[in-house]
Write a protein that holds these residues in place. Structure first.
Motif, short mmCIF file in Angstrom:
data_model
loop_
_atom_site.label_atom_id
_atom_site.label_comp_id
_atom_site.label_asym_id
_atom_site.label_seq_id
_atom_site.Cartn_x
_atom_site.Cartn_y
_atom_site.Cartn_z
N LYS A 1 -2.89 -0.35 4.52
CA LYS A 1 -2.03 0.21 5.52
C LYS A 1 -0.81 0.91 5.22
O LYS A 1 0.13 -0.02 5.06
CB LYS A 1 -1.80 -0.73 6.93
N SER B 1 0.86 -1.21 0.13
CA SER B 1 -0.12 0.00 0.05
C SER B 1 0.85 1.21 -0.19
O SER B 1 1.27 1.79 1.18
CB SER B 1 -1.01 0.00 1.11
N ASP C 1 2.96 2.61 4.49
CA ASP C 1 3.97 2.99 5.31
C ASP C 1 4.18 4.46 5.32
O ASP C 1 4.44 5.15 4.20
CB ASP C 1 5.11 2.21 4.83
#
Lengths: 250, 317
Positions: free
Chosen positions: A137, A59, A139
């Motif tokens: 989610k 992601s 980074d």
């Protein structure tokens, strides 16, 4: 400094008065959207990029940024080609340079105007990042470094495009010169590295903007990259001022 | 106010301005006159710090054009030929931008814009200040350009071909405007139309081929034109040589030339400066009993002079 802001403001509003800004913004966002949702596949160039936004992918916008680093080498010169060339073509350079402003203020103002325009484009990619945030989610470190890299890269590209625009009174020529210089500093250098003697190859490779950008997009903060981009930006702004000044001696 | 000494400008190898020197007093309206390509625009561009000269010096109010360019640009208002403007901006917006570039604070800026707009008749029609510049007629563009020059109440106004491209009514308006500006500012304007400059300017500088060929007030120039006064006489009733000799003996006559004009003899009589020999010649003719057909004093027009001056220069090159 106040005059730089005044010039930047005019430059920025000029983008929104002309259809050019909208066309370029639309093109840019279309490009981003396509890469994001469908990926890119050009078999004969062996380019194969999965969609950025797919289940199971990391992601992040990283693959998108990596492609954009090349795409912007075309988009940014289109954005900057007008800056000085148009002043020469329309003759407004005469009223501009006979007002009490320095050549450096003119260049900085124009740079800043284009840079803010570029930031708008970058902010618009936030839509895609939002999708990544909602469905995954991310980074945040990688995302932050990616955007920082895009900002630094954009600054360098804009200064190159601005420089190209000081060279001629024809917008199109300015745009093509800008694209050519950027193509050299991004893709062209790979070829140069292959052809120069081995002892120079390493130094030549260090001029490639993409390698520095790749660090940022991976989420690594490298001061070498920071210094490199800032130096390139400053250098091209400096020679833009010099070219503008040289007009007086021609 | 303005001092120019031995100014020379080369574009590459082309000589555009060739060693010109002149002086302009504060508060005067000065016209640069010359055919197209004479070097007028180049001179004005040097004075407004747009480009430096190749050699020579120029100062405005004691500031050097090359070394103290920012001070000069702060007190000179310059309207380039063809009045370049940003087409996408609106009139008021453009003027506000220019005022800001001149370093005015925002309150002062608004006042300055209103004042300049009023001076240049930009307040009528009412929506004029809100119109886009690319939709203005030539005359209005010119006024916007002029309003731009007036924003900072400059000591010196430099107008390059201010009336070119205007229709006759607009030309007259522009002239009146410039005349009224001449009361407060030192105005330098360029033109290739003599009649215009002659009416407007207290001093003319005639440029041709990059050189100043003449300068002075219109009256001074006119005197230069006619030089020593000339009287043209056409008469008959005697031998041409005899008649010429008789006229030559009149007091004050310096030279007589005769030529044929049909059955008549034409004499061109040169007198001293400012002398009017008509009366003396008429008396002589009456005394000798010649027939007289024409007797007139010839004063060259400035027009002739201008054409002659600039033409001479061109043929010499």
């Amino acid at each position: 400094m106040r005059k730089v802001l005044i010039l930047a403001k005019r430059e920025l509003s000029a983008y929104f008065y002309s259809p050019m800004a909208y066309v370029i913004a639309a093109l840019f966002l279309l490009m981003v959207g396509v890469i994001f949702l469908w990926g890119v596949r050009v078999p004969f160039l062996k380019i194969e990029l999965e969609p950025v936004f797919r289940s199971g992918a990391e992601s992040t916008l990283r693959p998108l940024f990596d492609v954009l680093a090349y795409g912007l080498a075309v988009v940014v010169p289109l954005l900057t080609m007008r800056l000085v060339a148009e002043e020469f073509r329309s003759g407004t350079i005469e009223t501009l340079m006979t007002a009490p402003v320095t050549d450096a203020a003119v260049i900085l103002g124009k740079f800043l105007g284009a840079f803010v325009m570029y930031l708008f484009l970058l902010v618009a990619t936030g839509i895609f990042f939002t999708l990544v945030v909602v469905f995954g989610k991310p980074d945040w470190g990688v995302a932050g470094m990616g955007y920082l890299g895009m900002v630094l890269l954009g600054g360098a590209y804009i200064s190159v495009g601005l420089f190209a625009s000081t060279l001629t009174r024809h917008q199109l020529v300015a745009g093509l010169i800008g694209i050519a210089i950027l193509a050299f500093f991004t893709s062209g250098l790979y070829l140069v590295v292959l052809t120069v003697p081995a002892e120079y190859a390493q130094s030549v490779a260090k001029l490639n903007m993409i390698t520095y950008f790749a660090d940022f997009s991976r989420g690594v903060f490298d001061t070498r990259g920071l210094v490199f981009f800032l130096t390139v930006t400053a250098f091209f702004l400096f020679i833009s001022v010099k070219v503008l000044e040289s007009r007086r001696w021609r | 106010m303005i001092d120019v000494k031995h100014l020379t400008k080369y574009y590459g190898r082309t000589l555009a301005v060739d060693d010109i020197s002149f002086h302009i007093d504060a508060g005067s309206v000065v016209g640069f006159l010359g055919p197209n390509g004479a070097g007028k625009s180049t001179t004005l561009r040097i004075l407004t710090c747009f480009m430096p000269a190749t050699s020579g010096s120029a100062t405005i109010a004691g500031y050097d054009v090359f070394k103290q360019s920012l001070q000069i640009r702060g007190m000179v208002g310059y309207m380039p030929e063809n009045v370049p403007l940003y087409p996408e901006m609106r009139v008021r917006e453009y003027l506000m931008f220019r005022a800001a570039l001149r370093g005015m604070k925002s309150k002062q800026r608004s006042l300055a814009v209103d004042r300049a707009a009023e001076k240049c008749w930009l307040v009528k029609p009412e929506d004029m200040m809100r119109r886009r510049i690319d939709q203005l007629s030539r005359g209005y563009r010119q006024r916007v350009g002029l309003a731009d020059c007036l924003l900072h109440d400059p000591k010196v106004l430099v107008l390059d071909e201010p009336t070119i491209g205007l229709d006759p009514a607009q030309v007259r308006e522009m002239r009146n405007l410039i005349r009224s500006l001449g009361e407060e500012h030192t105005v330098i304007l360029s033109s290739h139309i003599l009649a215009e400059v002659e009416q407007l300017c207290g001093k003319l500088i005639i440029i041709s081929g990059g050189k100043i060929v003449a300068q002075g007030t219109p009256d001074e120039l006119r005197r230069q034109v006619s030089g020593p006064s000339r009287v043209i006489v056409e008469l008959r009733g005697g031998q041409a040589e005899q008649m010429a000799k008789a006229v030559a003996d009149v007091d004050g006559v310096r030279d007589v030339q005769h030529s044929r004009a049909g059955n008549w003899t034409r004499l061109t009589v040169q007198g001293a400066e400012d002398a009017d020999l008509r009366q003396d010649v008429a008396d002589l003719v009456a005394a000798k009993g010649y027939h007289l057909r024409e007797l007139r004093r010839e004063i060259g027009s400035l027009e002739d002079f201008f054409v002659q001056m600039t033409y001479e220069q061109i043929t010499r090159d």
